[in-house]
Design a protein around this motif. Sequence first.
Motif, PDB file in Angstrom:
ATOM      1  N   UNK A 118       2.866  -5.204   2.659  1.00  0.00           N
ATOM      2  CA  UNK A 118       1.564  -5.033   2.037  1.00  0.00           C
ATOM      3  C   UNK A 118       1.139  -3.583   2.147  1.00  0.00           C
ATOM      4  N   UNK A 119       0.449  -3.068   1.136  1.00  0.00           N
ATOM      5  CA  UNK A 119      -0.141  -1.738   1.222  1.00  0.00           C
ATOM      6  C   UNK A 119      -1.214  -1.756   2.302  1.00  0.00           C
ATOM      7  N   UNK A 120      -1.274  -0.694   3.111  1.00  0.00           N
ATOM      8  CA  UNK A 120      -2.133  -0.746   4.297  1.00  0.00           C
ATOM      9  C   UNK A 120      -3.316   0.223   4.281  1.00  0.00           C
ATOM     10  N   UNK A 156      -3.892  -5.619   8.740  1.00  0.00           N
ATOM     11  CA  UNK A 156      -3.367  -6.771   9.478  1.00  0.00           C
ATOM     12  C   UNK A 156      -2.114  -7.321   8.785  1.00  0.00           C
ATOM     13  N   UNK A 157      -2.185  -7.459   7.471  1.00  0.00           N
ATOM     14  CA  UNK A 157      -1.039  -7.972   6.720  1.00  0.00           C
ATOM     15  C   UNK A 157       0.160  -7.027   6.808  1.00  0.00           C
ATOM     16  N   UNK A 158      -0.092  -5.722   6.661  1.00  0.00           N
ATOM     17  CA  UNK A 158       0.993  -4.739   6.709  1.00  0.00           C
ATOM     18  C   UNK A 158       1.589  -4.641   8.108  1.00  0.00           C
ATOM     19  N   UNK A 159       0.746  -4.680   9.128  1.00  0.00           N
ATOM     20  CA  UNK A 159       1.242  -4.578  10.503  1.00  0.00           C
ATOM     21  C   UNK A 159       2.065  -5.805  10.882  1.00  0.00           C
ATOM     22  N   UNK A 160       1.658  -6.962  10.385  1.00  0.00           N
ATOM     23  CA  UNK A 160       2.427  -8.190  10.610  1.00  0.00           C
ATOM     24  C   UNK A 160       3.844  -8.042  10.050  1.00  0.00           C
ATOM     25  N   UNK A 161       3.943  -7.510   8.830  1.00  0.00           N
ATOM     26  CA  UNK A 161       5.251  -7.316   8.208  1.00  0.00           C
ATOM     27  C   UNK A 161       6.086  -6.302   8.987  1.00  0.00           C
ATOM     28  N   UNK A 162       5.467  -5.198   9.402  1.00  0.00           N
ATOM     29  CA  UNK A 162       6.196  -4.153  10.122  1.00  0.00           C
ATOM     30  C   UNK A 162       6.716  -4.670  11.459  1.00  0.00           C
ATOM     31  N   UNK A 182      14.679  -5.609   2.196  1.00  0.00           N
ATOM     32  CA  UNK A 182      13.975  -5.815   0.928  1.00  0.00           C
ATOM     33  C   UNK A 182      12.506  -6.118   1.192  1.00  0.00           C
ATOM     34  N   UNK A 183      11.635  -5.411   0.487  1.00  0.00           N
ATOM     35  CA  UNK A 183      10.200  -5.615   0.599  1.00  0.00           C
ATOM     36  C   UNK A 183       9.577  -5.310  -0.756  1.00  0.00           C
ATOM     37  N   UNK A 184       8.352  -5.754  -0.953  1.00  0.00           N
ATOM     38  CA  UNK A 184       7.733  -5.509  -2.261  1.00  0.00           C
ATOM     39  C   UNK A 184       7.072  -4.138  -2.329  1.00  0.00           C
ATOM     40  N   UNK A 185       6.305  -3.798  -1.312  1.00  0.00           N
ATOM     41  CA  UNK A 185       5.517  -2.564  -1.317  1.00  0.00           C
ATOM     42  C   UNK A 185       6.321  -1.419  -0.717  1.00  0.00           C
ATOM     43  N   UNK A 186       6.465  -0.294  -1.404  1.00  0.00           N
ATOM     44  CA  UNK A 186       7.239   0.829  -0.877  1.00  0.00           C
ATOM     45  C   UNK A 186       6.711   1.297   0.483  1.00  0.00           C
ATOM     46  N   UNK A 187       7.615   1.562   1.428  1.00  0.00           N
ATOM     47  CA  UNK A 187       7.189   2.022   2.745  1.00  0.00           C
ATOM     48  C   UNK A 187       7.123   3.542   2.877  1.00  0.00           C
ATOM     49  N   UNK A 208       1.295   1.761  -0.889  1.00  0.00           N
ATOM     50  CA  UNK A 208       2.272   2.190   0.113  1.00  0.00           C
ATOM     51  C   UNK A 208       1.951   1.559   1.455  1.00  0.00           C
ATOM     52  N   UNK A 209       3.005   1.152   2.181  1.00  0.00           N
ATOM     53  CA  UNK A 209       2.851   0.636   3.537  1.00  0.00           C
ATOM     54  C   UNK A 209       3.309   1.706   4.519  1.00  0.00           C
ATOM     55  N   UNK A 210       2.380   2.529   4.971  1.00  0.00           N
ATOM     56  CA  UNK A 210       2.709   3.618   5.892  1.00  0.00           C
ATOM     57  C   UNK A 210       3.280   3.068   7.200  1.00  0.00           C
ATOM     58  N   UNK A 211       2.714   1.973   7.691  1.00  0.00           N
ATOM     59  CA  UNK A 211       3.164   1.441   8.969  1.00  0.00           C
ATOM     60  C   UNK A 211       4.620   0.983   8.903  1.00  0.00           C
TER      61      UNK A 211
END
Length: 276
Positions: A118-120, A156-162, A182-187, A208-211
């Motif tokens: 998720x974008x964070x 919260x969503x992005x950190x869960x994925x990371x 594989x992920x949807x949102x570019x990291x 973008x998911x910075x985390x």
Amino acid sequence: MPRLAWLTDIHLNFVKPPTGIEAFLEGLRRQAPSGVLISGDIGEAPKLIDLLQLIDDCLQLPVYFVLGNHDFYRGSIASMRRKVRMLCKQRPNLKYLTLADEPIALSLNTGLIGHDGWADGRAGDYERSTVMLNDYLVIRELAGLSLPQRKEQLQRLADEAALHLRRLLTDALGQFEQVILMTHVPPFLDLCRHEGEPLDDNWAPHFCSVTLGETIREVMAGFTQRKLTVLCGHLHEAHEHDPLPNVSAAVGGAVYGQPAIVKLIDLPERRITNSG
């Protein structure tokens, strides 16, 4: 030699059903892949289960996928994940990576992991951004939130994925010479483009998911002899970026109403030679 077909942002709800979807899937079958990778945005929540069933019926081979933001439109993240989990139990060829507890072996030396992601809001300037995505209107967990509440939920969503991918990536690198994540949102923000230009501070918080990017960098720094390939979507504009010597990342191109294979990926069968 195993061959994977990578798809992203196929948005089958924009394709004339059912013949248009079936024609696309039949064309995919003629490429004779041993498996299919889908990095999200398959459809929208009300029709997602039906679309996954149709994909399974037509392809009859392993389909490894994550979900994108559109897959939760007019629904709930939590409820759709539960529904997809139940479907995958009934249809073993459908493999939802977000719920996987361990890496999947694609070949003797290649493992696969993934998460929706998720974008964070950590890239660009979230507080001053004027962007209002449909995500924030039609996904239950994001609708009706204030700006600070929404940022907290996105993180919260992005950190869960990371966190999930940190554990699986570490496990996978201990087993395989190369790993596909594989992920949807570019990291990585350097992956994010619109009409050939980098995203500005107004748009970057939402794409973008910075985390996750930081997590990938930290883990891969400890496995310099291993190779990671990151496959993602979300932006529809093809772009590649190598954030580290042993990490390559790509966003797949996509056009609404015109689903297509992004790339055919051949996996040579080789045995692991060192542990990194």
